[in-house]
Design a protein around this motif. Structure first.
Motif, PDB file in Angstrom:
ATOM      1  N   ARG A   1       3.508   2.620  -6.478  1.00 24.90           N
ATOM      2  CA  ARG A   1       3.354   1.504  -5.543  1.00 24.90           C
ATOM      3  C   ARG A   1       4.005   0.268  -6.168  1.00 24.90           C
ATOM      4  N   PRO A   2       4.371  -0.751  -5.340  1.00 29.70           N
ATOM      5  CA  PRO A   2       5.054  -1.926  -5.874  1.00 29.70           C
ATOM      6  C   PRO A   2       4.344  -2.574  -7.064  1.00 29.70           C
ATOM      7  N   SER A   3       3.000  -2.622  -7.047  1.00 29.39           N
ATOM      8  CA  SER A   3       2.277  -3.289  -8.144  1.00 29.39           C
ATOM      9  C   SER A   3       2.455  -2.560  -9.474  1.00 29.39           C
ATOM     10  N   LYS A   4       2.912  -1.306  -9.424  1.00 28.07           N
ATOM     11  CA  LYS A   4       3.118  -0.536 -10.658  1.00 28.07           C
ATOM     12  C   LYS A   4       4.598  -0.494 -11.043  1.00 28.07           C
ATOM     13  N   LEU A   5       5.398  -1.331 -10.390  1.00 26.07           N
ATOM     14  CA  LEU A   5       6.830  -1.383 -10.699  1.00 26.07           C
ATOM     15  C   LEU A   5       7.169  -2.733 -11.312  1.00 26.07           C
ATOM     16  N   SER A   6       8.206  -2.760 -12.158  1.00 22.99           N
ATOM     17  CA  SER A   6       8.673  -4.041 -12.710  1.00 22.99           C
ATOM     18  C   SER A   6       9.366  -4.826 -11.596  1.00 22.99           C
TER      19      SER A   6
ATOM     20  N   ALA B   1       0.820  -1.219   0.000  1.00 20.25           N
ATOM     21  CA  ALA B   1       0.000   0.000   0.000  1.00 20.25           C
ATOM     22  C   ALA B   1       0.852   1.266   0.000  1.00 20.25           C
ATOM     23  N   LEU B   2       2.163   1.117   0.167  1.00 19.52           N
ATOM     24  CA  LEU B   2       3.027   2.298   0.231  1.00 19.52           C
ATOM     25  C   LEU B   2       3.765   2.498  -1.084  1.00 19.52           C
TER      26      LEU B   2
END
Ligand SMILES: Nc1ncnc2c1ncn2[C@@H]1O[C@H](COP(=O)(O)OP(=O)(O)OP(=O)(O)O)[C@@H](O)[C@H]1O
Ligand SMILES: [Mg+2]
Length: 241
Positions: free
Chosen positions: A153-158, A112-113
């Protein structure tokens, strides 16, 4: 660093981590398996140490016990001269917070961060005030080449970007020991080199780095290579011994 009472590395300490006859057994009899089997080893300052071995040989389990993240089945661990085995494992979080940067194999970012918040939160736990935590987190993320991804957020990173956030988080606050579990696995050669150089900067008197890796590109950078098979250390090559 914050003013909290911390168990600092003792002066002249010979080992950052010391394990004695360390074992981890999973399962119930008669189906018990020792995934780490009677490991006695010291991780020394002034060295980049690699731990290499096949998949399933016990590398992650050994690192987790060394950091007090998993309880030992038998044997003893000292982290910066402090026994963290048995009920003393309660001392481990405080030692980790102030002295250790741990890079998890699966990154363990807070979903979430944002990238910036992931790193800043760890710095706040280390005792840095909000503004300074954010400034240092930004610097740390820039150092791993993620200055343009601070608000993701992590989900938007490779995968490789998530790995670099995990590395920035481990490096933030200048810990005395970095323990990394396959920290370059998701990185291309060039990025891997930048990250290796950053990790090597940690090495110094009283400070060291321990990395699990399958990556032969890291071998030339190592001061020492430990090889593990079936939970046992089968070779200990110290280039300076
Ligand atoms: N919680 C658990 N319960 C039972 N078995 C486990 C548990 N955790 C790990 N193991 C087993 O212990 C062995 C060692 O696992 P570990 O994760 O330490 O290996 P590894 O060397 O890090 O492998 P890899 O290179 O694939 O990451 C494996 O066979 C695994 O199945
Ligand atoms: Mg592993």
């Amino acid at each position: 660093m914050g003013a909290a009472a911390i168990p600092t590395p003792q002066s002249g300490i010979a080992a950052l981590v010391k394990s004695e006859h360390l074992s981890k057994v999973y399962g119930e009899p008669p189906l018990q398996t020792a995934v780490v089997n009677d490991v006695s080893v010291e991780i020394r300052p002034n060295q980049l140490t690699l731990l290499m071995g096949p998949s399933g040989s016990g590398k992650t389990t050994l690192l987790m016990m060394m950091a007090g993240l998993v309880a030992v089945s038998s044997g003893r661990i000292e982290l910066f001269g402090n026994d963290i085995t048995g009920e003393n494992i309660a001392k481990a979080p405080s030692i980790r917070r102030h002295e250790l940067g741990f890079i998890f194999q699966h990154y363990n970012l807070f979903p979430a961060l944002t990238a910036l918040e992931n790193v800043a939160e760890v710095l706040r736990l280390k005792g840095f005030a909000g503004k300074s935590a954010y400034a240092q987190a930004k610097q740390s993320l820039k150092a791993v080449g993620l200055g343009h991804r601070l608000d993701h957020r992590p989900s938007k990173l490779s995968g490789g970007e998530q790995q670099r956030v995990a590395i920035a988080r481990a490096l933030a606050g200048n810990p005395s020991l970095i323990i990394g579990d396959e920290p370059t696995a998701a990185l291309d050669t060039r990025t891997g080199q930048t990250i290796t150089a950053l990790l090597k900067q940690v090495v110094g008197p009283q400070r060291g780095v321990l990395l699990v890796t399958h990556d032969p590109r890291l071998e030339p950078h190592a001061d020492r290579i430990l090889r593990i098979e079936d939970g046992r250390i089968i070779a200990d090559e110290d280039k300076h011994a």
